[in-house]
Design a protein around this motif. Structure first.
Motif, PDB file in Angstrom:
ATOM      1  N   GLN A  46      -2.482   5.603  -3.797  1.00 52.81           N
ATOM      2  CA  GLN A  46      -2.966   4.383  -4.432  1.00 52.81           C
ATOM      3  C   GLN A  46      -4.491   4.285  -4.337  1.00 52.81           C
ATOM      4  O   GLN A  46      -5.095   4.707  -3.356  1.00 52.81           O
ATOM      5  CB  GLN A  46      -2.314   3.181  -3.749  1.00 52.81           C
ATOM      6  CG  GLN A  46      -2.678   1.819  -4.310  1.00 52.81           C
ATOM      7  CD  GLN A  46      -1.910   0.705  -3.598  1.00 52.81           C
ATOM      8  OE1 GLN A  46      -0.973   0.959  -2.850  1.00 52.81           O
ATOM      9  NE2 GLN A  46      -2.301  -0.522  -3.833  1.00 52.81           N
ATOM     10  N   GLN A  47      -5.117   3.755  -5.368  1.00 52.91           N
ATOM     11  CA  GLN A  47      -6.554   3.522  -5.366  1.00 52.91           C
ATOM     12  C   GLN A  47      -6.828   2.105  -4.853  1.00 52.91           C
ATOM     13  O   GLN A  47      -6.263   1.139  -5.358  1.00 52.91           O
ATOM     14  CB  GLN A  47      -7.140   3.679  -6.780  1.00 52.91           C
ATOM     15  CG  GLN A  47      -6.991   5.084  -7.358  1.00 52.91           C
ATOM     16  CD  GLN A  47      -7.790   6.116  -6.586  1.00 52.91           C
ATOM     17  OE1 GLN A  47      -8.937   5.865  -6.206  1.00 52.91           O
ATOM     18  NE2 GLN A  47      -7.187   7.282  -6.352  1.00 52.91           N
ATOM     19  N   ILE A  48      -7.681   1.989  -3.820  1.00 50.47           N
ATOM     20  CA  ILE A  48      -8.005   0.685  -3.260  1.00 50.47           C
ATOM     21  C   ILE A  48      -9.525   0.511  -3.261  1.00 50.47           C
ATOM     22  O   ILE A  48     -10.280   1.484  -3.334  1.00 50.47           O
ATOM     23  CB  ILE A  48      -7.454   0.523  -1.831  1.00 50.47           C
ATOM     24  CG1 ILE A  48      -8.053   1.601  -0.907  1.00 50.47           C
ATOM     25  CG2 ILE A  48      -5.930   0.590  -1.833  1.00 50.47           C
ATOM     26  CD1 ILE A  48      -7.659   1.441   0.542  1.00 50.47           C
TER      27      ILE A  48
ATOM     28  N   GLU B  78      -9.000   6.528  -2.148  1.00 48.08           N
ATOM     29  CA  GLU B  78      -7.597   6.884  -2.368  1.00 48.08           C
ATOM     30  C   GLU B  78      -6.877   6.914  -1.029  1.00 48.08           C
ATOM     31  O   GLU B  78      -7.349   7.521  -0.066  1.00 48.08           O
ATOM     32  CB  GLU B  78      -7.465   8.245  -3.052  1.00 48.08           C
ATOM     33  CG  GLU B  78      -6.008   8.641  -3.293  1.00 48.08           C
ATOM     34  CD  GLU B  78      -5.862   9.948  -4.046  1.00 48.08           C
ATOM     35  OE1 GLU B  78      -4.831  10.623  -3.862  1.00 48.08           O
ATOM     36  OE2 GLU B  78      -6.796  10.302  -4.806  1.00 48.08           O
TER      37      GLU B  78
ATOM     38  N   ILE C 167       0.854  -1.184   0.000  1.00 44.72           N
ATOM     39  CA  ILE C 167       0.000   0.000   0.000  1.00 44.72           C
ATOM     40  C   ILE C 167       0.886   1.229   0.000  1.00 44.72           C
ATOM     41  O   ILE C 167       1.832   1.323   0.787  1.00 44.72           O
ATOM     42  CB  ILE C 167      -0.933   0.025   1.231  1.00 44.72           C
ATOM     43  CG1 ILE C 167      -1.798  -1.243   1.280  1.00 44.72           C
ATOM     44  CG2 ILE C 167      -1.826   1.257   1.203  1.00 44.72           C
ATOM     45  CD1 ILE C 167      -2.687  -1.312   2.507  1.00 44.72           C
ATOM     46  N   ARG C 168       0.563   2.183  -0.891  1.00 51.45           N
ATOM     47  CA  ARG C 168       1.327   3.423  -0.989  1.00 51.45           C
ATOM     48  C   ARG C 168       0.379   4.618  -0.987  1.00 51.45           C
ATOM     49  O   ARG C 168      -0.757   4.500  -1.439  1.00 51.45           O
ATOM     50  CB  ARG C 168       2.152   3.457  -2.281  1.00 51.45           C
ATOM     51  CG  ARG C 168       3.201   2.355  -2.403  1.00 51.45           C
ATOM     52  CD  ARG C 168       4.008   2.532  -3.673  1.00 51.45           C
ATOM     53  NE  ARG C 168       5.058   1.538  -3.807  1.00 51.45           N
ATOM     54  CZ  ARG C 168       4.894   0.352  -4.376  1.00 51.45           C
ATOM     55  NH1 ARG C 168       3.705   0.026  -4.878  1.00 51.45           N
ATOM     56  NH2 ARG C 168       5.901  -0.497  -4.466  1.00 51.45           N
TER      57      ARG C 168
END
Length: 480
Positions: A223-225, A235, A219-220
């Motif tokens: 990033q879209q999750i 986001e 996870i950064r």
């Protein structure tokens, strides 16, 4: 960060069997919280939890632990509720772990929630470590409770650990068992993201904060999750590791600069930070820890790639830096006008398979950027240049210390940012002397005051030593 150094575990038990107290002792042993900041039930964040002495929310934190095998491990600890009304909290927490400490009161023995939690942990294939707590009580029934654990839960009596969390008895043995018996997490860093949300909180300033166990991927920020439960996309704004509500305060933070060069305190005014409290500094320090974790992960990936390519045995990896920076230490920022260890004592890490034993530590004085060049030349069988100021560290890397190896180091500073300010330092393993040309000199007892809070330069008892330091410093500077 290598997965094999991570342990995810929780503490499960019947209500009032000592889970939060055990968590407190673990935090103390691993120095996750400064001693003056410790309080009972540190991981319990709700007022009602501390008032009633129970845990309602599952609380999580990461601590670093130096094990007896010499390796450093990263322990992700979750303290769970014991009351039957909060079993859902326990269930979610167990899904984020590979192991569980099953705590049993030495006077009460196995209770209803002890058994229920043990079944939940077994269903999830967790490594269960049985622990009998409160062995210091007069009515403790240690042998009887051991047999209960064997007969009712099915765990061998000789695997049971004995503790008194209240009196800090048996805590290290518990952590050693976690390191030894709880498996490291499995997963694939290169696979698509898959993570379990086991808890969440809402922060008035930062919004929703999800506590997740990353199974695959990474996870950064940015990033879209996607939440599989709601099928909604989000986001990621920030990513970090679990820390306490208060980031542990640097021990040097309370510095009042008494009997020290005024320019140190002047720095606070230059940067307009003279009134910042630790609460103001803590977010910056937390991000500093995050950067370290990111760098550690990147270096770990590099080393792993060398292993994967089969070229590790022919590769020497050297990691270092030119100087440190202040990040709240002595209430300061940047690196100017001070020669505290925060600035001058920097890391030097070398990996050389077949020569340097993994985990080996050398505490001899080296000049990172002066000693590396002659070291590399000697490894290559080439003679060092006459103009080199450093010397080869090859004997140290091989575990040998030459009889004539340096017993002190010199450091210099010529400040320019807010005006010229010259400093020269001489440090051995016990003392540090700093010559300040336009202000009071500094002398620190590095054994008894490693945080360099008390300047001893004016104490008459140290006058002969100061004179010797000044003479030695002059002689060393004259050589260069």
């Amino acid at each position: 960060m290598l997965r094999d150094k991570i342990r995810n575990f929780c503490i499960i038990a019947h209500i009032d069997h000592g889970k939060s107290t055990l968590a407190d002792r673990i935090l103390e042993l691993t120095h996750a919280v400064p001693e003056r900041s410790m309080r009972e039930q540190t991981l319990d964040t709700m007022d009602i939890e501390r008032e009633r002495g129970i845990t309602i929310k599952a609380a999580a934190i990461r601590v670093n632990y130096q094990a007896l095998d010499g390796e450093e491990y990263f322990l992700n600890l979750i303290d769970t509720p014991g009351h039957v009304d909060f079993s859902y909290e326990v269930t979610r927490s167990l899904g984020a772990c590979e192991g569980a400490l099953l705590l049993v009161d030495a006077s009460q023995g196995v209770q209803a929630q002890t058994l229920a939690n043990a079944y939940l942990a077994t269903d999830r294939n967790l490594e269960i470590i049985p622990v009998i707590n409160k062995i210091d009580l007069q009515n403790a029934r240690v042998d009887e409770v051991k047999q209960q654990i064997a007969d009712i839960i099915g765990l061998a009596p000789d695997t049971v650990l004995l503790t008194s969390a209240k009196n800090a008895i048996g805590i290290r043995e518990v952590l050693e068992a976690v390191v030894t018996h709880v498996p490291s997490p499995r997963g694939n860093d290169d696979a698509p993201l898959k993570a379990l949300i086991f808890d969440s909180v809402y922060d008035s300033y930062r919004g929703a904060i999800a506590y997740v166990r990353v199974v695959d991927g990474c996870i950064r920020p940015g990033q879209q999750i996607v939440s599989m439960a709601s099928n909604r996309q989000y986001e990621v704004e920030e990513v970090g590791i679990f820390k306490l509500e208060e980031v542990p305060e640097w021990r040097s933070f309370p510095d009042e600069f008494e009997n020290k060069p005024y320019i140190q305190k002047q720095q606070l005014y230059n940067w307009d930070i003279e009134n910042l409290t630790w609460e103001d500094w803590a977010p910056a320090v937390a991000r500093y820890y995050g950067i370290i974790s990111q760098m550690d992960d990147a270096i770990g990936k590099l080393l792993q790639k060398l292993d994967d390519l089969g070229i590790s045995d022919n590769t020497i990896v050297i990691y270092s830096t030119d100087h440190g920076d202040m990040c709240g230490g002595h209430r300061m920022m940047d690196k100017h006008y001070v020669l505290y260890d925060d600035v001058v004592r920097v890391p030097l890490v070398v990996r050389w398979p077949g020569v340097i034993k993994p985990g080996a530590v050398c505490s001899e004085f080296v000049y990172n950027f002066l000693d590396i060049q002659p070291t590399i030349l000697e490894i290559l069988g080439l003679a060092p240049k006459d103009f080199f100021h450093g010397r080869s560290m090859l004997p140290l890397l091989k575990g040998d210390k030459p009889d004539d190896w340096r017993k002190e180091v010199v450091s210099t500073y010529n400040g320019q940012q807010f005006g010229l300010y010259t400093q020269r330092m001489l440090r051995n393993d016990k003392w540090k002397y700093i010559w300040n040309t336009t202000d009071v000199d500094e002398l620190y007892d590095m054994e008894n005051d490693p945080d360099e809070l008390k300047n001893l330069i004016h104490e008459e008892i140290h006058a002969p030593m100061v004179a010797e330091f000044r003479k030695k410093l002059y002689e060393e500077l004259l050589k260069d």
